[in-house]
Design a protein around this motif. Structure first.
Motif, PDB file in Angstrom:
ATOM      1  N   LEU A   1       0.879  -1.282   0.412  1.00 32.40           N
ATOM      2  CA  LEU A   1       0.597   0.289  -0.234  1.00 32.40           C
ATOM      3  C   LEU A   1       0.683   1.569  -0.214  1.00 32.40           C
ATOM      4  CD1 LEU A   1      -1.489  -2.207   1.468  1.00 32.40           C
ATOM      5  CD2 LEU A   1      -3.213  -0.564   2.310  1.00 32.40           C
ATOM      6  N   GLU A   2       0.157   2.433  -0.352  1.00 33.68           N
ATOM      7  CA  GLU A   2       0.771   4.074   0.286  1.00 33.68           C
ATOM      8  C   GLU A   2       0.365   4.348   1.427  1.00 33.68           C
ATOM      9  OE1 GLU A   2       3.148   4.409  -2.197  1.00 33.68           O
ATOM     10  OE2 GLU A   2       3.211   2.993  -3.847  1.00 33.68           O
ATOM     11  N   LEU A   3       1.457   4.822   1.300  1.00 31.35           N
ATOM     12  CA  LEU A   3       1.313   5.972   3.119  1.00 31.35           C
ATOM     13  C   LEU A   3       1.438   7.074   2.238  1.00 31.35           C
ATOM     14  CD1 LEU A   3       2.682   2.987   5.706  1.00 31.35           C
ATOM     15  CD2 LEU A   3       0.066   3.948   4.991  1.00 31.35           C
ATOM     16  N   GLU A   4       0.863   8.349   3.193  1.00 36.54           N
ATOM     17  CA  GLU A   4       1.143   9.884   2.886  1.00 36.54           C
ATOM     18  C   GLU A   4       0.782  10.566   4.196  1.00 36.54           C
ATOM     19  OE1 GLU A   4      -0.275  13.623   2.576  1.00 36.54           O
ATOM     20  OE2 GLU A   4      -2.327  12.142   2.279  1.00 36.54           O
TER      21      GLU A   4
ATOM     22  N   ASP B   1       7.128  -0.689   1.493  1.00 34.82           N
ATOM     23  CA  ASP B   1       7.601  -2.320   1.353  1.00 34.82           C
ATOM     24  C   ASP B   1       8.917  -2.420   2.128  1.00 34.82           C
ATOM     25  OD1 ASP B   1       9.350  -0.130   0.349  1.00 34.82           O
ATOM     26  OD2 ASP B   1       8.316  -0.733  -1.868  1.00 34.82           O
ATOM     27  N   GLU B   2       9.728  -3.334   1.394  1.00 33.67           N
ATOM     28  CA  GLU B   2      11.075  -3.140   2.198  1.00 33.67           C
ATOM     29  C   GLU B   2      12.244  -1.844   2.232  1.00 33.67           C
ATOM     30  OE1 GLU B   2      12.255  -6.045   3.612  1.00 33.67           O
ATOM     31  OE2 GLU B   2      10.965  -7.663   2.409  1.00 33.67           O
ATOM     32  N   SER B   3      11.664  -0.567   2.070  1.00 28.74           N
ATOM     33  CA  SER B   3      12.329   0.522   2.199  1.00 28.74           C
ATOM     34  C   SER B   3      11.523   1.396   3.161  1.00 28.74           C
ATOM     35  CB  SER B   3      12.237   1.179   1.123  1.00 28.74           C
ATOM     36  OG  SER B   3      11.042   1.798   0.558  1.00 28.74           O
ATOM     37  N   PHE B   4      10.684   0.941   3.900  1.00 29.86           N
ATOM     38  CA  PHE B   4       9.786   1.559   5.278  1.00 29.86           C
ATOM     39  C   PHE B   4      10.508   1.718   6.117  1.00 29.86           C
ATOM     40  CE2 PHE B   4       6.983   1.841   9.061  1.00 29.86           C
ATOM     41  CZ  PHE B   4       6.448   2.518   8.416  1.00 29.86           C
ATOM     42  N   ASP B   5      10.401   3.033   6.374  1.00 31.42           N
ATOM     43  CA  ASP B   5      11.383   3.366   7.738  1.00 31.42           C
ATOM     44  C   ASP B   5      10.827   3.654   8.933  1.00 31.42           C
ATOM     45  OD1 ASP B   5      12.791   4.664   9.875  1.00 31.42           O
ATOM     46  OD2 ASP B   5      14.571   5.829   7.901  1.00 31.42           O
ATOM     47  N   GLN B   6      10.675   3.392   9.779  1.00 29.52           N
ATOM     48  CA  GLN B   6       9.713   3.471  11.088  1.00 29.52           C
ATOM     49  C   GLN B   6       9.964   4.418  11.829  1.00 29.52           C
ATOM     50  OE1 GLN B   6       9.179   0.697  14.514  1.00 29.52           O
ATOM     51  NE2 GLN B   6       6.992  -0.281  13.752  1.00 29.52           N
TER      52      GLN B   6
ATOM     53  N   ALA C   1       4.728  -3.415   9.699  1.00 27.33           N
ATOM     54  CA  ALA C   1       5.198  -2.509   9.042  1.00 27.33           C
ATOM     55  C   ALA C   1       4.248  -1.565   9.143  1.00 27.33           C
ATOM     56  CB  ALA C   1       4.885  -3.641   7.192  1.00 27.33           C
ATOM     57  N   GLY C   2       4.265  -0.338   7.355  1.00 29.86           N
ATOM     58  CA  GLY C   2       3.461   0.376   7.369  1.00 29.86           C
ATOM     59  C   GLY C   2       2.550   0.638   7.824  1.00 29.86           C
ATOM     60  N   VAL C   3       1.374   0.360   7.042  1.00 23.31           N
ATOM     61  CA  VAL C   3      -0.198   0.373   7.611  1.00 23.31           C
ATOM     62  C   VAL C   3      -0.380   0.017   9.133  1.00 23.31           C
ATOM     63  CG1 VAL C   3      -2.701  -0.025   7.065  1.00 23.31           C
ATOM     64  CG2 VAL C   3      -1.049  -0.347   4.889  1.00 23.31           C
ATOM     65  N   SER C   4      -0.122  -1.421   9.308  1.00 21.07           N
ATOM     66  CA  SER C   4      -0.405  -1.456  10.712  1.00 21.07           C
ATOM     67  C   SER C   4       0.500   0.055  11.690  1.00 21.07           C
ATOM     68  CB  SER C   4       0.524  -2.477  11.087  1.00 21.07           C
ATOM     69  OG  SER C   4      -0.055  -3.819  10.488  1.00 21.07           O
ATOM     70  N   SER C   5       2.392   0.292  11.438  1.00 27.36           N
ATOM     71  CA  SER C   5       2.279   1.366  12.684  1.00 27.36           C
ATOM     72  C   SER C   5       1.359   2.277  12.409  1.00 27.36           C
ATOM     73  CB  SER C   5       3.583   1.693  11.878  1.00 27.36           C
ATOM     74  OG  SER C   5       4.338   0.849  11.484  1.00 27.36           O
ATOM     75  N   MET C   6       0.188   2.928  11.247  1.00 30.67           N
ATOM     76  CA  MET C   6      -0.138   3.953  11.254  1.00 30.67           C
ATOM     77  C   MET C   6      -1.706   3.945  12.017  1.00 30.67           C
ATOM     78  SD  MET C   6      -1.868   5.869   7.732  1.00 30.67           S
ATOM     79  CE  MET C   6      -3.585   4.563   7.773  1.00 30.67           C
ATOM     80  N   TYR C   7      -1.675   2.343  11.703  1.00 28.95           N
ATOM     81  CA  TYR C   7      -2.893   2.502  12.610  1.00 28.95           C
ATOM     82  C   TYR C   7      -2.326   2.019  14.650  1.00 28.95           C
ATOM     83  CZ  TYR C   7      -6.400   1.398   8.901  1.00 28.95           C
ATOM     84  OH  TYR C   7      -7.529   1.347   7.579  1.00 28.95           O
TER      85      TYR C   7
END
Length: 279
Positions: free
Chosen positions: A27-30, A39-44, A263-269
């Motif tokens: 997915l894409e985050l903004e 993806d693998e480039s996500f920096d939490q 990961a990204g989306v779960s970190s957002m939630y």
């Protein structure tokens, strides 16, 4: 041959990444106009910093049908797709449309089934593991689908948040309620509904009490624990994940307990310090 595709809200452990049967569609985050690919480039750490500094809060965009279609390519005859709850994201609809388009554009037959997880995060991963269990047992495609759908109906997902700020910024919580919760150190215990939406199940004063309550609620509504995999996802708080694991082990014995970082989306939630439990 088979493959299991999970949208990037579902965490893949290093073991699953190396397995060969699993893959993510990102997915894409903004955050305030800054685009982040999950993806693998996500920096939490960078993402959590941006979220904390943001006035508007983060947003997510589901994968395109083209992204899913690309993931469907390959020699595998059976393709299983697991997405974030259709009540929370358009990922499920995008994957279903991609399956229809793929069939229209390819002459060779391929079995594709898209599962609406009615969950998120590590809940999607558990579904992927269940798919693999039935595939490795040699069950035919249709039977795998039926058994996994039954498993989804019996699943539950719970989470506890350190902060309600992301929900407030997203307009899902009043400023007054967020302020009172933060001032009094009240932590809501949240969970999924059978339809795949989110509900508040209770609350407690402080994270430790909230996590204990979450575990108690989870065990109380779960049958045949010894036959199930329990999964814990944490957002930048491994010590809390370990605490939850210890609380679980005091009350029940599970087939396996898995711990992963979000990961990204779960970190957002979940936001910084959040804990997600799925079983």
């Amino acid at each position: 041959m088979y493959k299991i595709i999970i949208d990037s809200c579902g965490e893949l452990s290093e073991e699953l990444k190396a397995d060969g049967h699993f893959s993510n569609v990102p997915l894409e985050l903004e955050v305030d106009g800054y685009m982040i690919r999950d993806d693998e480039s996500f920096d939490q750490k960078d993402f959590l910093r941006r979220v904390k500094e943001s006035i508007k809060g983060p947003k997510s965009a589901c994968p395109s049908p083209e992204s899913f279609m690309s993931a469907y390519e390959g020699p595998e005859e059976n393709v299983y797709v697991v997405t974030l709850s259709s009540k929370l994201s358009g990922s499920y609809n995008s994957a279903v449309l991609a399956a229809s388009l793929y069939e229209d554009e390819h002459e060779e037959h391929k079995n594709i089934h898209v599962f609406n997880s009615k969950s998120a995060s590590i809940g999607e991963t558990i579904i992927g593991l269940k798919i693999q269990e039935f595939e490795e047992a040699g069950l035919p495609f249709e039977e795998v689908v039926a058994k996994v759908e039954d498993h989804i109906a019996s699943m539950n997902t719970f989470f506890v948040l350190e902060t309600l700020e992301t929900l407030r910024k997203a307009g899902r919580l009043s400023n007054l309620k967020a302020m009172i919760a933060n001032t009094l150190n009240i932590k809501p215990v949240m969970g999924s509904t059978k339809e795949g939406t989110i509900q508040q199940l209770g609350q407690a004063r402080g994270m430790k009490k909230a996590m204990v309550q979450m575990v108690q609620d989870a065990i109380k509504c779960t049958k045949d624990c010894e036959k199930r995999v329990l999964a814990i996802a944490h957002c930048n708080c491994p010590e809390r994940a370990q605490f939850v694991k210890e609380q679980v082990e005091k009350l029940a014995k599970f087939k396996k307990i898995v711990i992963v970082d979000t990961a990204g989306v779960s970190s957002m939630y979940a936001n910084d310090g959040g804990i997600i439990l799925a079983l």
